[in-house]
Design an enzyme around this catalytic site. Structure first.
Site, PDB file in Angstrom:
ATOM      1  N   ASP A  86      -4.728   2.070  -4.678  1.00 10.85           N
ATOM      2  CA  ASP A  86      -3.305   2.270  -4.424  1.00 10.85           C
ATOM      3  C   ASP A  86      -2.700   1.041  -3.746  1.00 10.85           C
ATOM      4  O   ASP A  86      -1.652   1.136  -3.106  1.00 10.85           O
ATOM      5  CB  ASP A  86      -3.100   3.512  -3.545  1.00 10.85           C
ATOM      6  CG  ASP A  86      -3.748   3.360  -2.176  1.00 10.85           C
ATOM      7  OD1 ASP A  86      -4.842   2.775  -2.117  1.00 10.85           O
ATOM      8  OD2 ASP A  86      -3.151   3.817  -1.177  1.00 10.85           O
ATOM      9  N   ASN A 122      -3.667  12.457  -3.553  1.00  8.57           N
ATOM     10  CA  ASN A 122      -4.682  12.754  -4.566  1.00  8.57           C
ATOM     11  C   ASN A 122      -5.452  14.022  -4.227  1.00  8.57           C
ATOM     12  O   ASN A 122      -5.690  14.880  -5.086  1.00  8.57           O
ATOM     13  CB  ASN A 122      -5.656  11.576  -4.690  1.00  8.57           C
ATOM     14  CG  ASN A 122      -5.252  10.591  -5.771  1.00  8.57           C
ATOM     15  OD1 ASN A 122      -4.499  10.916  -6.678  1.00  8.57           O
ATOM     16  ND2 ASN A 122      -5.747   9.369  -5.667  1.00  8.57           N
ATOM     17  N   ASP A 165       0.845  -1.188   0.000  1.00  9.04           N
ATOM     18  CA  ASP A 165       0.000   0.000   0.000  1.00  9.04           C
ATOM     19  C   ASP A 165       0.886   1.246   0.000  1.00  9.04           C
ATOM     20  O   ASP A 165       1.852   1.332   0.763  1.00  9.04           O
ATOM     21  CB  ASP A 165      -0.904   0.012   1.233  1.00  9.04           C
ATOM     22  CG  ASP A 165      -1.935   1.124   1.166  1.00  9.04           C
ATOM     23  OD1 ASP A 165      -2.939   0.946   0.468  1.00  9.04           O
ATOM     24  OD2 ASP A 165      -1.710   2.174   1.811  1.00  9.04           O
ATOM     25  N   ASP A 209      -1.779   9.447 -10.603  1.00  9.93           N
ATOM     26  CA  ASP A 209      -1.530   8.507 -11.701  1.00  9.93           C
ATOM     27  C   ASP A 209      -0.041   8.402 -12.010  1.00  9.93           C
ATOM     28  O   ASP A 209       0.479   7.314 -12.284  1.00  9.93           O
ATOM     29  CB  ASP A 209      -2.280   8.957 -12.959  1.00  9.93           C
ATOM     30  CG  ASP A 209      -3.785   8.759 -12.836  1.00  9.93           C
ATOM     31  OD1 ASP A 209      -4.223   8.081 -11.878  1.00  9.93           O
ATOM     32  OD2 ASP A 209      -4.527   9.271 -13.700  1.00  9.93           O
TER      33      ASP A 209
END
Length: 368
Positions: free
Chosen positions: A286, A251, A243, A260
């Site tokens: 993620d 984000n 993770d 991204d």
């Protein structure tokens, strides 16, 4: 998107690079036809239609031609030419030999048409249309010239008319065979293109579009396969749940485009750091999963720790204020006979523990 396509091409290629077949020099089909033609002349000789000198001379020439082309293939000299199969020179030498023999020994002319057709049946799959048509025209013209010269010397009687009928049959069948062969060749190319597209679509169906790694459905299929092998053969395997720390904050604060970029760059370094036998996929937004076949817990923890370090040294100073990312990784070894949901739950619990203990670390559950 380009990175994903690159990943789709590079990973399967790396896994298959040691499986490429080694080419072994072989006698080409045209050389084999020449040998069969020489064998047919032996029958003519045994029946008294040609002399032993003619048969011996033709056999010697055929062996020299076969040895010449075999030597070129054997030592790789054919690769110096634009068309490595050397189909055109092989066809020319074979057809020229048969035409010369038919001119010198009229009795062998009965074998000329079938062997010409056999020779062209191989050429239509290797030669382009223009050289093939020119070769066919040259062959028909040479055969016609032989008939005319022989008719001029012997008189235009019954034998001449029989020769012309045989030539006319060849004129009708040879273009038809070339046309049919080209249709078959086009169909083979269409099938090859269709197969490539199917393989491409199949590859896309198991890949995550953004990262180019396996998607969740494929990683689940790989898990099922690893479980079956472990249960049947007793081979250990482990998994790592990976993770990216605080990815939601990244984000929210920097935008999804930045997220991204981070996912793609991490996928690159992760793909380069794993073994060819390992499977790596995007398990969630993620979250990633790595399957390590033939690996016990201790080895899996070492692989996870190495990946954590590699990811930490990625430089994102152009898009992130903190410049770096960190990973939390949970590791678990499969216990023979347990459900995959239990295995994933144990790895997830280890991942949660890594988060609780400050992130940027690897935790694991006992293999027993």
């Amino acid at each position: 998107m380009d990175d994903a396509r690159e990943a789709m091409r590079s990973e399967p290629a790396n896994r298959r690079k040691n499986l490429q077949p080694v080419r072994v020099p072989q006698i080409s089909p045209i050389s084999l036809i020449s040998l069969l033609y020489a064998l047919s002349l032996f029958m003519f000789y045994r029946q008294g239609f040609i002399s032993g000198m003619t048969f011996a001379s033709v056999a010697a020439i055929v062996l020299c031609i076969v040895a010449l082309f075999y030597g070129m293939f054997r030592f790789g000299l054919n690769t110096r030419f634009e068309e490595p199969s050397l189909m055109l020179p092989q066809l020319v030498s074979s057809l020229l030999l048969m035409l010369v023999v038919a001119y010198l020994e009229r009795a062998t002319q009965i074998a000329l048409v079938p062997f010409i057709l056999i020779a062209f049946s191989f050429g239509i799959f290797r030669l382009s249309t223009v050289p093939l048509i020119l070769l066919a025209a040259g062959c028909l013209g040479a055969y016609f010239g032989i008939i005319v010269i022989r008719g001029y010397a012997e008189g235009y009687g019954q034998a001449f008319r029989a020769d012309m009928v045989q030539w006319f049959v060849l004129v009708l069948t040879l273009p038809g065979m070339i046309l049919l062969g080209k249709q078959i060749h086009n169909l083979r190319q269409l099938l090859r293109a269709t197969r490539y597209q199917l393989e491409h679509f199949e590859e896309k169906s198991v890949r995550d579009e953004l990262t180019g790694l396996y998607n969740r459905r494929q990683i689940q299929a790989e898990l099922d396969r690893a479980k079956m092998q472990a249960d049947s053969q007793g081979a250990p395997f482990s998994i790592c749940l990976i993770d990216i720390d605080r990815f939601k904050e990244i984000n929210d604060n920097n935008g999804h485009l930045t997220g991204d970029i981070i996912l793609k760059e991490f996928a690159k370094v992760a793909r380069d750091s794993i073994r060819d036998t390992d499977m790596l996929g995007r398990y969630g937004g993620d979250e990633f999963m790595q399957i390590l076949p033939d690996t016990e817990l201790k080895g899996a923890v070492m692989h996870a720790e190495r990946l954590r370090v590699y990811a930490h040294f990625l430089d994102f100073q152009k898009v992130l204020q903190s410049k770096h990312i960190s990973l939390s990784i949970g590791v678990a070894q499969y216990r023979r006979g347990e459900k995959l949901t239990d295995l994933i739950a144990r790895a997830d619990a280890a991942l949660y523990q890594a988060k609780q203990r400050g992130r940027n670390r690897v935790e694991w559950t006992d293999a027993n």
